[in-house]
Design an enzyme around this catalytic site. Sequence first.
Site, PDB file in Angstrom:
ATOM      1  N   GLN A 298      -4.629  -1.124   9.584  1.00  0.00           N
ATOM      2  CA  GLN A 298      -4.496  -2.579   9.108  1.00  0.00           C
ATOM      3  C   GLN A 298      -5.439  -3.568  10.058  1.00  0.00           C
ATOM      4  O   GLN A 298      -4.829  -3.714  11.274  1.00  0.00           O
ATOM      5  CB  GLN A 298      -3.094  -2.791   8.786  1.00  0.00           C
ATOM      6  CG  GLN A 298      -2.943  -4.182   8.084  1.00  0.00           C
ATOM      7  CD  GLN A 298      -3.495  -4.122   6.642  1.00  0.00           C
ATOM      8  OE1 GLN A 298      -3.442  -3.320   5.883  1.00  0.00           O
ATOM      9  NE2 GLN A 298      -4.284  -5.137   6.301  1.00  0.00           N
TER      10      GLN A 298
ATOM     11  N   ASP B 145     -10.904   3.235   3.718  1.00  0.00           N
ATOM     12  CA  ASP B 145     -11.333   1.749   3.446  1.00  0.00           C
ATOM     13  C   ASP B 145     -12.864   1.496   3.097  1.00  0.00           C
ATOM     14  O   ASP B 145     -13.310   0.452   2.805  1.00  0.00           O
ATOM     15  CB  ASP B 145     -10.917   0.992   4.735  1.00  0.00           C
ATOM     16  CG  ASP B 145      -9.620   0.176   4.753  1.00  0.00           C
ATOM     17  OD1 ASP B 145      -9.270  -0.122   3.462  1.00  0.00           O
ATOM     18  OD2 ASP B 145      -8.947  -0.166   5.527  1.00  0.00           O
TER      19      ASP B 145
ATOM     20  N   LYS C 101       0.832  -1.239   0.013  1.00  0.00           N
ATOM     21  CA  LYS C 101      -0.040   0.029  -0.009  1.00  0.00           C
ATOM     22  C   LYS C 101       0.935   1.191  -0.005  1.00  0.00           C
ATOM     23  O   LYS C 101       0.501   2.114  -0.800  1.00  0.00           O
ATOM     24  CB  LYS C 101      -0.821   0.114   1.036  1.00  0.00           C
ATOM     25  CG  LYS C 101      -2.214  -1.136   1.034  1.00  0.00           C
ATOM     26  CD  LYS C 101      -2.613  -1.326   2.415  1.00  0.00           C
ATOM     27  CE  LYS C 101      -3.868  -2.191   2.257  1.00  0.00           C
ATOM     28  NZ  LYS C 101      -4.615  -2.864   3.343  1.00  0.00           N
TER      29      LYS C 101
END
Length: 289
Positions: free
Chosen positions: A97, A120, A53
Amino acid sequence: MTGKLIDGIAIGKEIREEIKEGVRKLSEKGCQPGLAVILVGDNPASHTYVKNKQKSSVEVGMKSELIQLPTTVSEEELLSHVEQLNEDDSIHGILVQLPLPDHIDENLVIRAIAPEKDVDGFHPENVGKMIIGQQSFLSCTPYGIIKLLERSGVEIRGKHAVIVGRSNIVGKPMGQLLLQRDATVTYCHSKTVNLSNYTKQADILIVAIGRTKFITDEFVKEGAIVIDVGMNRDENGKLCGDVDFESAKEKASAITPVPGGVGPMTITMLLKNTLQSAEQAFADGRCPQ
């Protein structure tokens, strides 16, 4: 017949070039999009995901920030880091995460992220807006699948889409996004009786059940589009999906491989969401000049 390969690497690259151009234009106006990732603990898979990422965000010209915390970090301290990022105008996307250690409430952490920085697409506010069709950040994997279908020339309207899996991250939002594009949607899951009765009706079959090579050609209708969201390892340690690719491709008209199908699209849409957040911040005067 052998199904056409839906190439997530190529489509993702195409979209990333568009994102890169958007980042360049916004940066020239004095607003460089910024993505911050919080990584807790030493889960090897999480470290790999985060590294990818970060690398991808830098490649498109974004500011990338990583906050690494030990497994023993308290929930209070983690929430404090989230709050600091919420207040930082140079950061437009915040990603914590997952999974988190057992002593930390994942839902509490997700709700702590400012909805306008929730790239997200997990915050309840964004999920709610998505369900009623309002502007929101979309969960990256389902969003990426929609782009895969659209850019592969797949007609969604009027088609019967069957989703195998009902997670909050993939299955549930996937069905809503297809519904908004006028598909008829059926949800299946691990407790569905006679699963193949449903999957064999699918014009578009999306599989996110977490079982290695579970869906064989016996589950697939002739000419169906098959999207494999799974990421597993077979008996030889080789990456594979939830679909038995070799048998399913003989029935499908188009199919995603694993790796190289859905995976590259997830990070791509994370970058797209971050750019969207930065553009909105600039429009609202929340981006440092």
